[in-house]
Design a protein around this motif. Structure first.
Motif, PDB file in Angstrom:
ATOM      1  N   ASN A   1       0.804  -1.232   0.000  1.00 19.24           N
ATOM      2  CA  ASN A   1       0.000   0.000   0.000  1.00 19.24           C
ATOM      3  C   ASN A   1       0.834   1.278   0.000  1.00 19.24           C
TER       4      ASN A   1
ATOM      5  N   ARG B   1       2.384   2.867  -2.370  1.00 21.65           N
ATOM      6  CA  ARG B   1       2.015   3.757  -3.472  1.00 21.65           C
ATOM      7  C   ARG B   1       0.764   4.568  -3.132  1.00 21.65           C
ATOM      8  N   SER B   2      -0.232   3.898  -2.551  1.00 19.89           N
ATOM      9  CA  SER B   2      -1.490   4.592  -2.229  1.00 19.89           C
ATOM     10  C   SER B   2      -1.288   5.621  -1.120  1.00 19.89           C
TER      11      SER B   2
ATOM     12  N   TYR C   1       0.107   8.658  -2.824  1.00 22.81           N
ATOM     13  CA  TYR C   1      -0.939   9.297  -3.631  1.00 22.81           C
ATOM     14  C   TYR C   1      -1.904  10.075  -2.730  1.00 22.81           C
ATOM     15  N   ARG C   2      -2.253   9.462  -1.588  1.00 21.17           N
ATOM     16  CA  ARG C   2      -3.188  10.128  -0.674  1.00 21.17           C
ATOM     17  C   ARG C   2      -2.569  11.388  -0.078  1.00 21.17           C
TER      18      ARG C   2
END
Length: 472
Positions: A216, A218-219, A222-223
């Motif tokens: 997670n 990468r997410s 991004y968040r």
């Protein structure tokens, strides 16, 4: 100089290169006009207490106490948390005793349980400072993570949002790898170079896809970008940005990116070789042999070394290999290749203490460096200080940092033949040619720039100040 105040997230314990980087740079922040308050994520504190127990020392506490002498603010809650970890060490050590350090470390970095513990610790950290010294917290201008890992991103994003401050991150490694590159490298290396069974490798690829998809990190990036908290990325080279795809994501989302120069330095013992007179004395001791040292694993080009050594042997040159093996299967494959190729001139010396390693490098003429994975190679940096030419692949970490230097010869990745030919050309050079190349003006300036951690700290601070200057 009037100090601004930064909340710095980091793991300043010199068990690995990234920790040493944070420790060495933090020592100069006050001198350079920044008052740092240190926050260490809970999972990093646990891991370093584990390492202290394993090594029978108290490096974690001593490192923090040393940093306080340089004006780094270490909140009491960090010391309290270390004591709590010691009090509950048996429960934390249980998975380590059953599965080993590597497994425990991997799980801690990815486990939802440890993500929750990091979040709870970050909340307690903030409340503790609010109770003890709200005035200093009011002065915080920047939240800065000196690591790229997910624990730092989660904690840093929380603290930045809570304090309504901008968040900046230094990429010392790639925080994640693009799926396309991971699959290509895995397939090419194992099937083409190592001659693995294709059906077996396909099964590995499926597992690799699942692993990368489920991670997670990468997410989290991004968040943090989408929420408007993460406002700038620093990187030790172009490599972490390219390999993770954060170069294109940051461009798309309007996030400034700065490559820090210099982004690493050598110890004071090696820095003297940036001075001409000391360097000449060093270069006059060179001998015509090649050396390879690294963490001995496939990603660092380990299994290409027997082929390169055999090519050098045909011209009468020897190769020394230094380091520890990370993986038993790769160790067996390495020595099998040596036997199959009937390599006689390769000498494996194992792990060496630092001074013994430097002694070998100071005599070697060329570093063989067929690495496929690096962010910023400290191996290459130390070799250059010790007068070794370097032959390396054209991976981003090498091309973005070292490509302009005469003693660094770059060939296409996986081209063992071209690498061998470049090494032989270096070994054939006359002594005066080698000395001339290693006292070149551009190299001497590069060495001077990378001779002090103060220069690195200044470059990081200035990079963030420059980004912030464009954001007002």
């Amino acid at each position: 100089m009037t100090n601004s105040c930064w909340l710095v997230l980091g793991n300043p314990f010199p068990y690995e290169g990234g920790g040493r980087h944070v420790y060495e740079t933090l020592k100069y922040y006050n001198e350079l006009g920044v008052l740092p308050i240190l926050c260490v994520p809970f999972s990093d504190l646990i891991m370093n207490v584990f390492l202290d127990e394993t090594n029978g020392n108290d490096t974690t506490k001593r490192s923090l106490q040393n940093l306080e002498r340089f004006g780094v603010i270490i909140p009491n809650i960090i010391y309290d948390t270390i004591e709590q970890i010691y009090d509950n060490l048996a429960s934390y050590l249980e998975p380590f005793m059953k599965k080993g350090l590597a497994w425990t470390y991997y799980r801690m970095k990815r486990s939802l349980e440890y993500s929750k513990l990091n979040a709870v610790h970050a909340y307690s950290f903030l409340n503790s400072i609010l109770r003890e010294n709200k005035r200093i917290l009011d002065k915080v201008e920047v939240v800065y993570s000196a690591h790229e890992i997910s624990s730092n991103l989660l904690v840093g994003n929380f603290l930045a949002r809570s304090l309504s401050k901008k968040f900046y991150v230094l990429l010392q490694l790639e925080p994640f790898t693009s799926l396309q590159k991971a699959i290509f490298d895995d397939w090419f290396y194992r099937v083409t170079i190592c001659k693995e069974n294709e059906v077996k490798e396909l099964a590995r690829i499926v597992l690799l896809i699942l692993q990368i998809t489920l991670e997670n990190t990468r997410s989290i990036y991004y968040r943090a970008i989408k929420e408007g908290t993460l406002r700038g990325l620093l990187s030790v080279s172009a490599s972490p940005l390219i390999l993770s795809g954060l170069d294109s994501l940051s461009s798309k989302m309007g996030i400034p990116v700065k490559i820090v120069r210099p982004s690493n330095a050598v110890s004071s013992e090696l820095s003297k070789y940036s001075r001409y007179n000391e360097r000449i004395k060093l270069l006059e001791r060179k001998e015509d042999f090649a050396v390879y040292f690294a963490r001995l694993r496939a990603q660092k080009g380990l299994l290409e070394i027997p082929m390169i050594a055999k090519n050098l042997e045909r011209y009468g040159y020897s190769t020394i290999v230094i380091g520890r093996f990370d993986n038993l299967a790769e160790k067996q494959a390495f020595f099998k290749k040596i036997k199959d190729l009937n390599v006689k001139s390769l000498r494996y010396m194992g792990w060496l203490p630092t001074q013994d390693l430097w002694d070998v490098l100071s005599r070697a003429k060329v570093l063989v460096y067929p690495s496929h994975s690096d962010a910023f190679s400290l191996v290459v940096l130390e070799a250059l200080f010790l007068g070794c030419s370097v032959v390396a692949y054209d991976i981003p970490a090498i091309t973005s940092v070292y490509s302009s230097l005469k003693p660094v010869k770059i060939v296409h990745e996986y081209d063992v033949k071209a690498m061998s030919e470049e090494i032989i050309r270096v070994l054939k050079k006359a002594a005066h040619e080698h000395i001339e190349e290693h006292t070149d003006d551009s190299l001497m300036k590069f060495l001077e720039m990378h001779s002090s951690w103060r220069n690195v700290a200044g470059a990081e601070i200035n990079a963030i100040r420059e980004i912030r200057g464009h954001q007002y």
